[in-house]
Design a protein around this motif. Structure first.
Motif, mmCIF file in Angstrom:
data_model
loop_
_atom_site.group_PDB
_atom_site.id
_atom_site.type_symbol
_atom_site.label_atom_id
_atom_site.label_comp_id
_atom_site.label_asym_id
_atom_site.label_seq_id
_atom_site.Cartn_x
_atom_site.Cartn_y
_atom_site.Cartn_z
ATOM 1 N N LEU A 43 0.834 -1.199 0.000
ATOM 2 C CA LEU A 43 0.000 0.000 0.000
ATOM 3 C C LEU A 43 0.866 1.245 0.000
ATOM 4 O O LEU A 43 0.686 2.166 -0.796
ATOM 5 C CB LEU A 43 -0.919 -0.016 1.224
ATOM 6 C CG LEU A 43 -1.834 1.204 1.371
ATOM 7 C CD1 LEU A 43 -2.703 1.357 0.133
ATOM 8 C CD2 LEU A 43 -2.668 1.110 2.614
ATOM 9 N N VAL A 46 2.455 1.774 -3.371
ATOM 10 C CA VAL A 46 1.514 2.305 -4.369
ATOM 11 C C VAL A 46 1.288 3.794 -4.126
ATOM 12 O O VAL A 46 1.351 4.628 -5.027
ATOM 13 C CB VAL A 46 0.192 1.507 -4.305
ATOM 14 C CG1 VAL A 46 -0.859 2.191 -5.145
ATOM 15 C CG2 VAL A 46 0.423 0.101 -4.774
ATOM 16 N N THR A 47 1.096 4.127 -2.862
ATOM 17 C CA THR A 47 0.857 5.534 -2.560
ATOM 18 C C THR A 47 2.037 6.394 -2.999
ATOM 19 O O THR A 47 1.882 7.440 -3.617
ATOM 20 C CB THR A 47 0.639 5.695 -1.042
ATOM 21 O OG1 THR A 47 -0.193 4.647 -0.590
ATOM 22 C CG2 THR A 47 0.024 7.028 -0.752
ATOM 23 N N SER A 49 4.102 5.810 -5.315
ATOM 24 C CA SER A 49 4.167 5.945 -6.778
ATOM 25 C C SER A 49 3.183 7.019 -7.233
ATOM 26 O O SER A 49 3.479 7.799 -8.107
ATOM 27 C CB SER A 49 3.839 4.612 -7.440
ATOM 28 O OG SER A 49 2.447 4.509 -7.628
ATOM 29 N N ARG A 50 2.045 7.055 -6.541
ATOM 30 C CA ARG A 50 1.098 8.086 -6.940
ATOM 31 C C ARG A 50 1.642 9.468 -6.615
ATOM 32 O O ARG A 50 1.581 10.388 -7.419
ATOM 33 C CB ARG A 50 -0.226 7.865 -6.219
ATOM 34 C CG ARG A 50 -1.281 8.899 -6.586
ATOM 35 C CD ARG A 50 -2.496 8.690 -5.725
ATOM 36 N NE ARG A 50 -3.560 9.597 -6.075
ATOM 37 C CZ ARG A 50 -4.680 9.680 -5.364
ATOM 38 N NH1 ARG A 50 -4.828 8.905 -4.295
ATOM 39 N NH2 ARG A 50 -5.629 10.509 -5.705
ATOM 40 N N MET A 51 2.250 9.580 -5.460
ATOM 41 C CA MET A 51 2.756 10.905 -5.063
ATOM 42 C C MET A 51 3.810 11.385 -6.037
ATOM 43 O O MET A 51 3.791 12.507 -6.501
ATOM 44 C CB MET A 51 3.344 10.844 -3.658
ATOM 45 C CG MET A 51 2.292 10.758 -2.583
ATOM 46 S SD MET A 51 3.087 10.590 -1.001
ATOM 47 C CE MET A 51 1.698 10.866 0.076
ATOM 48 N N GLY A 53 4.291 10.367 -8.956
ATOM 49 C CA GLY A 53 3.823 10.414 -10.342
ATOM 50 C C GLY A 53 4.606 9.524 -11.269
ATOM 51 O O GLY A 53 4.727 9.837 -12.453
ATOM 52 N N ASN A 54 5.212 8.443 -10.775
ATOM 53 C CA ASN A 54 5.764 7.474 -11.725
ATOM 54 C C ASN A 54 5.421 6.080 -11.254
ATOM 55 O O ASN A 54 5.025 5.863 -10.112
ATOM 56 C CB ASN A 54 7.278 7.645 -11.863
ATOM 57 C CG ASN A 54 7.956 7.487 -10.516
ATOM 58 O OD1 ASN A 54 7.369 6.946 -9.588
ATOM 59 N ND2 ASN A 54 9.180 7.981 -10.406
ATOM 60 N N LEU A 55 5.654 5.089 -12.117
ATOM 61 C CA LEU A 55 5.108 3.759 -11.868
ATOM 62 C C LEU A 55 6.103 2.829 -11.171
ATOM 63 O O LEU A 55 5.797 1.670 -10.923
ATOM 64 C CB LEU A 55 4.661 3.136 -13.198
ATOM 65 C CG LEU A 55 3.504 3.886 -13.860
ATOM 66 C CD1 LEU A 55 3.176 3.269 -15.196
ATOM 67 C CD2 LEU A 55 2.285 3.880 -12.976
ATOM 68 N N ASP A 56 7.293 3.344 -10.877
ATOM 69 C CA ASP A 56 8.293 2.433 -10.291
ATOM 70 C C ASP A 56 7.784 1.814 -9.006
ATOM 71 O O ASP A 56 7.967 0.630 -8.748
ATOM 72 C CB ASP A 56 9.585 3.218 -10.017
ATOM 73 C CG ASP A 56 10.170 3.706 -11.318
ATOM 74 O OD1 ASP A 56 9.913 3.001 -12.310
ATOM 75 O OD2 ASP A 56 10.812 4.767 -11.336
ATOM 76 N N GLN A 58 4.855 1.001 -8.219
ATOM 77 C CA GLN A 58 3.932 -0.102 -8.498
ATOM 78 C C GLN A 58 4.710 -1.327 -8.944
ATOM 79 O O GLN A 58 4.431 -2.455 -8.530
ATOM 80 C CB GLN A 58 2.944 0.335 -9.573
ATOM 81 C CG GLN A 58 2.080 1.488 -9.110
ATOM 82 C CD GLN A 58 0.980 1.803 -10.105
ATOM 83 O OE1 GLN A 58 0.731 1.050 -11.047
ATOM 84 N NE2 GLN A 58 0.328 2.929 -9.892
ATOM 85 N N ILE A 59 5.767 -1.087 -9.763
ATOM 86 C CA ILE A 59 6.574 -2.229 -10.202
ATOM 87 C C ILE A 59 7.122 -2.946 -8.982
ATOM 88 O O ILE A 59 7.030 -4.161 -8.833
ATOM 89 C CB ILE A 59 7.748 -1.731 -11.070
ATOM 90 C CG1 ILE A 59 7.251 -1.098 -12.363
ATOM 91 C CG2 ILE A 59 8.708 -2.865 -11.354
ATOM 92 C CD1 ILE A 59 6.824 -2.105 -13.390
ATOM 93 N N ALA A 61 5.974 -2.958 -5.952
ATOM 94 C CA ALA A 61 4.890 -3.668 -5.277
ATOM 95 C C ALA A 61 4.621 -4.985 -5.996
ATOM 96 O O ALA A 61 4.420 -6.038 -5.386
ATOM 97 C CB ALA A 61 3.644 -2.798 -5.258
#
Lengths: 99, 321, 628, 549
Positions: A43, A46-47, A49-51, A53-56, A58-59, A61
């Motif tokens: 979690l 993911v948060t 990555s959102r802050m 603004g890139n997807l690393d 999530q990767i 996670a």
């Protein structure tokens, strides 16, 4: 609302999982608590990555999930074998590590 | 979905998301608490599943659609099922007490855990993650595509390695749980002969006691003196601790019955030892001679008190002739 | 040539000790022969020396450099001058005689070979002592004779008393040796060498303090070797040894080494009057001490030992007088060598005839049974008590005269003391004489119940006694006629003439008078009426004298017992304290680790706790780092 | 470069150790002869060293030097070289070892074998298993110790020296812990084993602690050199040259700390009061040859290193520490002698006597006079030989009776005169009787000390008397008097034992009568050492006096 709240949540969940690991004797439950901790970490990732603004995040996670899956498989297999040999799933019964 | 997308794309969180958070967050915590505190492993497993679903929702609302799905499918689907299966193996309904056995363990645990939590929280509080850029353009080409492009370019090595890891895990799991059968399985005859050689349980094991009002294989049969016999219950159930108590008044009934028969035959009250107990293995039902008819009666207590009484009486008379 | 003098007996000792069984039968003859060889050598050297005149009489022989380290140069070199010559002649002659005597005396001893080996060893060491050309080599001989005396006193090792006596003698001598070694160290630091010539030649150039120190240290050494107060206690016990040993070592030669040392170091003492005074006091005290002890002893050898002490006291005193006395000290030393050896051999012959009985109260009337012994012993007796015109008469009177010639009160005191000593000498010697040879038989069966059958000893024993008797009769007259001896020694020791308030004649008269007094006193007590076999209790002085004037009790109380306590205490401390500290540390470490081990209880969850604790600490640390 | 003689000397016993250890278990005798052979070969090489060593005035200080680079990065070099002192010590070591092997011929026989000269509690013990090979191990360890000792005498590289100084402990540990004589106060095997292992562990711990302190100091030296010289070095010669050239100066405080580091290690090795308590246990529990190995060979490394390293590297600090060291040495002399008086156990008595003698050696070293230091060096050699003679004979005696307690003996002289005689000679050498080797060295030490510190010299003289006391009391109690029961059939020295003891005694007499060859070798080295500490002998009051013609 500030997305940091997600982080707070993950921190609390992580702590809960930790307490569970320390407190429960049933190996399976201990495992569940470990999973809980991993999810909390996810979690947070993911948060982040959102802050940022890139997807690393999530990767990362994603990888955590994969590894967690592998770990669960092996761990449960170990539990089963232990149970077969000792007829108990309590982590305290496997206390042969002392001198 | 699109709504979620738009909301994740923005650089600030909408009220809807706030509502969702404040609604589901506490639930997730509850689930976590349940996982830790439930005495039955099954319940904690269910609580964990709930928490995971909620987390999946949070992923979605954080713009990690792929992960959200994976979370639901892999975790809540596969992993939790795996847990439940193992629970089946180990004993679903076995409860373990939360009473601590290690000295001072729970205090230390609480201290460490909570201390860690507080520290993390305070750490997050300190960490000034001021600017907050949504996943707007990161997800512009679609979240899955974005992940894929990263995964197969920058993280390709790690990806391959995790693949290998999974394979190894699968193999290892099978290796661990697999039991090689070294010698041929014994035929029934051989087993019987073995029993004769060891001179125990020559006949098949006695059946569990089954009362009319409650039909279950987890009730032990009664020995002539009314004590329950472990042998009569399936060892698996025994191992799981799922063997049920014989109800007390059932035993009381047996006592009463014996006294009545004695009175009926004008025997002195409460003869020292009921004849049937002279050889307890009557409970195993061997030997049809009348002497241990009581044994038979005891073992087949399933017929209910009355039947047992008649049989007992007749057998007693036979015995006297 | 001079080297051979020492070498012959040394060779004998080595051969006899190594040779083993082969020499059991012939060993003693070999030893005696070698002793005789050195005697012949000595005589030839003597004649050769007489051939030369005054100054060039002294001979030097440098064998090899012994310890060369930086500016410390110790050589093995000999110096044969008149003083050494005198000693060499005395030692070799008496030594040879006693070798001869021992052949008979030790005839039945299974370990005779070794006895003779030790005798030879002693001869070699003693000759080395008197021939050495520097103090270090002298020290070697000094300790060598100590060793030989140790071996010979303890020759009958199965007797615990003998073994103890031997050990006592060596240790007491060691105390003296420390004195000698310190003296040598002082000489080295003062003169840069310890050869006789440079040291003695430059003695006057250094401060008197140093010289006094050196002198006192030398005196300490002399006290040890010559059994002077306060280191006298070993001589009495040393009589445990075979009688020939007592005659040779503890009467004639070794015990006089102290006198030799002081005479040799005369130059130092002349320049250090304080040291001289101490020497005189020591000599005077010992003189009386020994005489008193000698009066009380019933053991014939111990009585003679007391007499030896007292006679050496005379010599020591004379040597302390300086140039006035040196010559007479040596003269008395030589004559004493003869008659005391004779007395001891006589005593040995008596014991030989009486189943080794030593208690004089169990002798009596022996003169009929062993006439030769009686005659020789008697002559020696007359000599020692200073019967006119026998050896003792000349030498002792000269010393007494020298004592008077100190002048003033000191002179009178010394003279008085020495006259008193002369009286006592006469008393105890007469006592011995009467108890042994006169009166009625008081023989007792020995432990095995054998009745003693006194008989004259074989020739091999009597011949030496006769020779010595002749010596004790004639030597004094020979030396004194025309002051032969004085002229002989003068170049080495120098000669001084004090002015005495009394003339030679008066002194001689007085000496003879007190001598007669002593004889009469002894006869009054032991000659007139029969002597009780068991000694009467006697007065306190007698009792004290029987216990050697409590010297052993003193040593025991002052040195031995505290020493024992000290060592025991130290052993305890070493175990408990010094060692305890170490073991304590080890134990504590072990205990600590044992306690730490408990943490590893094997429960995965408690490990997990520590893990999480660690994690928490890490987080806290990072936060703090960011905070500051 | 020429033939590496020193390396060869040290390597021979090492090879011998390996060869001996490789001998199969059944061939015990072969192993023994092999060990003896190699030790004799070592003697040969040592003799070669002795001959090749140039004692001329022009000869340079360290000779037969070898130098190969070893660990470049830390300037550690394989540097060997000997001065006169080193030559003397190497000769002593090489000469003693064959005698020890001969004396210990049967000490390591497995109990089941009927070992001659080993009456007493041999019966009823478990027979040796086929794999068990104590004999081979015993002799191999002895040879290994010899190799390491020789190397540490020859090493001129501080680090190299440190390595062998420490490595020595391992074989010694096994020798002490593994091969006790079955004669302890504990009558049970287990009790003795416990005491043995206690002694061995104590020995190891003491010396390890010393070694660690020294290691710190060694590193300190390297750092200091690395600071001030173009590159850091451990080479003794390099450091000495740098010092004399004035390029190197540790500075007062540093130098004192470094000195202490080295000195403590050496003071433990050559037991100096109050660090001595390991020696009596070690010597008491081990077999006689091992005890001799400890006190006569291994401990000498300590005193030797004081001369070579403490004084050479840290002159000012040595000067600063001298008063304390002298007091300690005096305490050791008196204390050791007094405790020797109080012992009930023959070997422990000899051990305490050795402590007293080491006090003399240290006294001589720190008297800073040529007599003192020359005497100290001679003392090392003489004490080695004398203790060997005394201790080995004592060992023979103990092996016969199976007890170390003095009170169990008495009157031995009657049944075993030769044994008693040799024992007496050994004892006399210990109390330094003139005519025997130790006298010369003790006298030199006394002179050297006295000429600088009068009081110290006089106190040390008291040690002479005490020495006479403890030796003669020991002799009287054991050898003289009535025969103690149980000793009636005590056999006298056998040929093997006599061949071991007789040469030692001959050597003692030779060293006592004609020590000049030894002094010729030693003197130049002593002069060098004195010049390191820039001290010179105090002049006598009357320099005018010349020595006797």
């Amino acid at each position: 609302m500030n997305p940091e709240n997600y982080l707070y949540l993950s921190a609390l969940l992580f702590t809960l999982g930790a307490c569970g690991v320390l407190l429960r004797r049933n190996a399976i439950v201990v495992f569940m608590c470990v999973e809980l901790m991993l999810n909390a970490a996810n979690l947070a990732l993911v948060t982040f990555s959102r802050m940022h603004g890139n997807l690393d995040g999530q990767i990362l996670a994603f990888f955590v999930m994969v590894v967690a899956a592998a770990e669960v498989v092996v761990g449960l297999a170990i539990i089963v074998t232990v149970y077969r040999s000792r007829h108990s799933a309590s982590v305290d019964d496997a206390s042969l590590m002392k001198l | 979905m699109s709504a979620l997308a738009s909301l994740a794309a923005e650089t600030s969180t909408s009220t809807g998301e706030a509502a969702q958070f404040w609604l589901l967050g506490p639930l997730a915590l509850l689930g976590g608490l349940g996982t830790v505190l439930m005495r039955r492993a099954v319940y904690s497993a269910l609580c964990l599943a709930g928490t995971m679903v909620i987390l999946a929702l949070f992923y979605l609302s954080n713009g990690a659609y792929f992960l959200g799905m994976v979370q639901i499918v892999v975790y809540t689907g596969a992993v939790m099922m795996l847990f439940l299966f193992v629970l089946m193996l180990v004993g679903v309904s076995s409860t373990d007490s939360l009473k601590e056995t290690l000295k001072g363990q729970q205090w230390l645990a609480a201290a460490c855990g909570l201390g860690l939590g507080l520290l993390l929280v305070s750490g997050i509080g300190q960490a000034s993650t001021g600017s907050f850029t949504g996943l707007g353009q990161a997800n512009s080409g679609g979240n899955v595509q974005g992940l894929a492009s990263l995964l197969f370019t920058r993280y390709v090595v790690a990806f391959e390695v995790t693949g290998v890891l999974l394979t190894i895990a699968a193999v290892g799991a099978t290796l661990l749980t697999h039991r090689e059968r070294l010698e041929r399985a014994k035929s029934q005859r051989e087993q019987a002969e073995a029993r004769v050689r060891e001179n125990k349980h020559l006949p098949p094991l006695p059946a569990p006691g089954v009362y009319a009002r409650h039909n279950a294989v987890d009730l032990p049969g009664l020995l002539p003196d009314g004590s329950p016999s472990e042998l009569t219950v399936n060892p698996t159930l025994r191992a799981r601790g799922q063997m049920r108590e014989v109800h007390r008044d059932a035993l009381a009934a047996v006592r009463a019955l014996e006294q009545r028969t004695n009175r009926h035959h004008g025997r002195p009250e409460n003869p020292g030892i009921p004849a049937g107990q002279t050889n307890g293995n009557g409970a195993n039902g061997n030997g049809a001679d009348g002497v241990n008819g009581k044994g038979l009666a005891g073992s087949s207590a399933a017929d209910g008190p009355a039947g047992a009484a008649d049989e007992a009486a007749t057998d007693a008379e036979e015995a006297r002739k | 040539m001079i080297g051979l003098l020492v070498g012959a007996p040394l060779l004998g000792a080595a051969v006899l000790l190594v040779g083993g069984r082969l020499l059991e039968r012939t060993g003693h003859w070999l030893a005696t022969a070698l002793a005789a060889v050195s005697l012949v050598l000595a005589v030839t050297l003597f004649l050769d020396m007489l051939g030369r005149e005054g100054e060039e009489r002294a001979l030097h022989q440098h064998l090899f450099s012994w310890i060369p380290v930086a500016d410390l140069q110790a050589d093995v070199a000999f110096r044969l001058d008149q003083l050494s010559m005198t000693f060499v002649l005395l030692i070799t002659s008496v030594g040879t005689l006693i070798h001869l005597y021992s052949i008979g005396y030790m005839a039945h001893d299974p370990r005779r070979r070794r006895f003779f080996a030790y005798l030879n060893l002693f001869l070699a060491a003693m000759l080395l002592l008197v021939l050495a050309d520097n103090y270090l080599l002298l020290y070697v001989g000094w300790e060598g004779v100590g060793l030989a005396s140790f071996l010979l006193i303890g020759f009958w090792q199965h007797k615990p008393s003998a073994a103890t006596a031997a050990k006592k003698a060596f240790v007491v001598n060691r105390v003296g040796d420390v004195g000698l070694s310190i003296a040598i160290l002082l000489m080295f630091t003062t003169f840069g060498t310890f050869a006789f010539e440079p040291v003695l030649a430059n003695a006057n150039e250094t401060g008197e303090g140093t010289l006094t120190a050196i002198g006192l240290m030398l005196l300490l050494a002399a006290c040890g070797k010559s059994a002077q107060v306060p280191l006298q206690s070993w001589l009495g016990d040393a009589m445990e040894g075979p009688t020939p040993v007592s005659a040779l070592i503890h009467a004639a030669t070794m015990v006089t080494a102290g006198v030799y040392l002081i005479t040799r170091s005369g130059a130092i003492f002349n320049a250090a009057p304080d040291a001289q005074t101490v020497v005189i006091v020591v000599g005077a005290v010992t003189l009386l001490f020994g005489a008193i002890v000698g009066c009380a002893k019933d053991d014939i050898k111990k009585a003679l030992a007391g007499s030896t002490m007292s006679q050496i006291g005379y010599m020591m005193l004379a040597a302390g007088l300086g140039p006035v006395g040196y010559v007479f000290a040596i003269m008395h030393l030589v004559t004493h060598g003869f008659f005391k050896a004779g007395l001891f051999l006589g005593a040995g012959s008596v014991m030989h005839g009486m189943n080794d009985e030593v208690d004089m109260r169990r002798y009596g009337g022996l003169r009929k049974y062993m006439p030769i012994t009686f005659v020789t012993f008697g002559l020696a007796y007359l000599a020692i008590i200073g019967f006119p015109y026998l050896s003792g008469y000349f030498s002792k009177d000269e010393i007494i005269y020298a004592g008077f010639s100190q002048g003033g009160a000191e002179g009178w005191i010394l003279g008085g003391v020495m006259l008193l000593g002369a009286a006592l000498t006469a008393y105890y010697m007469t006592r011995i004489m009467l108890l042994t040879f006169f009166g009625e038989k008081r023989w007792q069966p020995d432990a095995q119940g054998h009745e003693p059958h006194p008989h004259e000893s074989p020739l091999s024993m009597t011949i030496p006694m006769m020779v010595l008797a002749v010596g004790s009769v004639g030597a004094g007259f020979f030396f004194d006629s025309g002051e032969r001896f004085v002229h002989w020694l003068e170049p080495v020791t120098g000669l001084g003439h004090g002015d005495s308030p009394v003339s030679h004649g008066t002194v001689a008269l007085a000496a003879t008078g007190v001598m007669l007094l002593g004889v009469v006193g002894a006869w009054w007590q032991y000659g007139r009426r029969p002597v009780p076999v068991v000694a009467p209790a006697g007065r306190w002085i007698t009792r004290a004298a029987r216990r050697d004037l409590l010297q052993d009790d003193f040593n025991h109380a002052v040195l031995v017992r505290p020493g024992n306590y000290l060592t025991r205490g130290l052993v305890y401390l070493d175990h408990k304290l010094v060692d305890g500290v170490v073991n304590g540390t080890a134990a504590s470490v072990g205990g600590l680790s044992g306690r730490l081990r408990r943490v590893q209880n094997g429960f995965a969850r408690s490990y997990a706790v520590s893990m999480f604790g660690g994690a928490a600490v890490l987080v806290a640390a990072t936060l703090l780092m960011r905070a500051v | 470069m020429s033939f590496p003689l020193l390396t060869a000397t040290a390597l021979t016993p090492a090879i011998g150790a390996v060869a001996t250890a490789a001998v199969p278990a059944a061939r015990r005798t072969v192993a023994k002869w092999l060990a003896l052979l190699f030790s004799l070969a070592t003697v040969g090489f040592a003799a070669a060293v002795l001959l090749r060593f140039d004692t001329g005035s022009g000869a340079d200080r360290y000779q037969l030097t070898e130098s190969r680079s070893w660990i470049e990065d830390f300037g550690v070099r394989y540097e060997l070289g000997v001065d006169g002192i080193g030559v003397a010590m190497i000769a002593l070591t090489a000469v003693l070892i064959p005698f020890l092997i001969g004396a210990g011929w049967h000490d390591a026989d497995p109990p089941s074998l009927p070992a001659s000269g080993q009456e007493g509690p041999r019966e009823g013990e478990a027979p040796a298993t086929r794999r068990w090979r104590p004999t081979q191990g015993f002799f191999a360890l002895i040879l290994m110790v010899e190799a390491m000792v020789i190397l540490s005498f020859a090493a001129t590289d501080i680090f190299l020296f440190y390595i062998f100084f420490e490595a020595m402990l391992i074989p010694m540990y096994f020798l002490i812990g593994g091969f006790g004589d079955r004669a302890g106060e504990q009558d049970t095997e287990e009790g003795q084993a416990r005491q043995r292992s206690y002694a061995a562990v104590k020995f190891l711990l003491y010396n390890l602690v010393g070694g660690l302190v020294m290691l710190a100091a060694v590193i300190g030296v390297y750092v200091a050199t690395a600071d001030q010289l173009p590159e850091g070095t451990f080479s003794l010669q390099a450091i000495l040259e740098a010092r004399s050239a004035g390029e190197l100066d540790f500075g007062t405080a540093t130098e004192r700390w470094l000195f202490l580091g080295f000195f403590v290690a050496f003071a433990i090795k050559a037991p100096l009061w109050p660090l001595h308590t390991w020696l009596p246990n070690a010597m008491g529990e081990s077999t006689a040859p091992v005890a001799v190995l400890i006190t006569a060979v291994v401990d000498k490394v300590g005193t030797f290193a004081m001369l070579r390293f403490c004084l050479g590297l840290f002159p000012e600090a040595s000067d600063w520490a001298t008063p304390v060291v002298i007091v300690l040495a005096l305490v050791s002399i008196i204390y050791g002698a007094l405790l020797a008086l109080g012992q009930r156990d023959i070997k422990r008595l000899i051990a305490y006597a050795s402590i007293s003698h080491f006090g003399f050696i240290v006294l001589g070293i720190f008297a800073m006079t040529s007599q003192g230091q020359g005497g100290a060096t001679l003392y090392m050699v003489n004490h080695g030989v004398a203790t060997a003679a005394l201790m080995l004979v004592a060992g023979f005696l103990i092996a016969r009776r199976g007890s170390r307690l003095i009170s169990d003996y008495g009157g031995v002289q009657k049944t075993a005169p030769v044994l008693a005689g040799t024992f007496l000679i050994g004892g006399l050498a210990t109390l330094s009787l003139p005519g025997l080797g130790p006298f010369v060295s003790e006298f030199l030490v006394l002179v050297g000390t006295f000429s600088r510190y009068k009081a110290a010299g006089i106190v040390a003289c008291a040690g002479i008397v005490l020495a006479a006391l403890y030796v003669l009391i020991l002799y009287q109690r054991t050898m003289t008097g009535p025969l103690k029961p149980g000793l009636e059939k005590l056999p006298d020295l056998r040929v093997r034992e006599l061949t071991v003891v007789a040469p030692l005694i001959a050597l003692l007499i030779f060293l006592g009568v004609y020590p000049q060859p030894l002094t010729d070798i030693v003197n130049p080295a002593v002069e060098h050492t004195l010049s390191d500490v820039d001290q010179s002998d105090p002049e006598p009051e009357l320099p005018a006096v010349e020595a006797a013609p």
